[in-house]
Scaffold this motif. Structure first.
Motif: not given
Length: 52
Positions: A4-13, A26-35
């Motif tokens: 399950i992929c859920k973007p949350l603004g500039t971050s996501g899970v 979890l990824y935060g601002e400045g990190q890429r969702a694909g990574d």
């Protein structure tokens, strides 16, 4: 494996269920969702290969 992929603004899970484990990435601002997706998939694959 279920992901399950859920973007949350500039971050996501990224959530992955292997059947025996649940991995939360979890990824935060400045990190890429694909990574984040690649990293979580690698952990899930490793757990599956090792029957965990």
């Amino acid at each position: 494996m279920l992901m399950i992929c859920k973007p949350l603004g500039t971050s996501g899970v990224r959530l992955v269920s292997t059947g025996k484990s649940i991995i939360v990435g979890l990824y935060g601002e400045g990190q890429r969702a694909g990574d984040a997706t690649s990293a979580v998939e690698k952990v899930a694959d490793s757990l599956i290969e090792n029957n965990c």
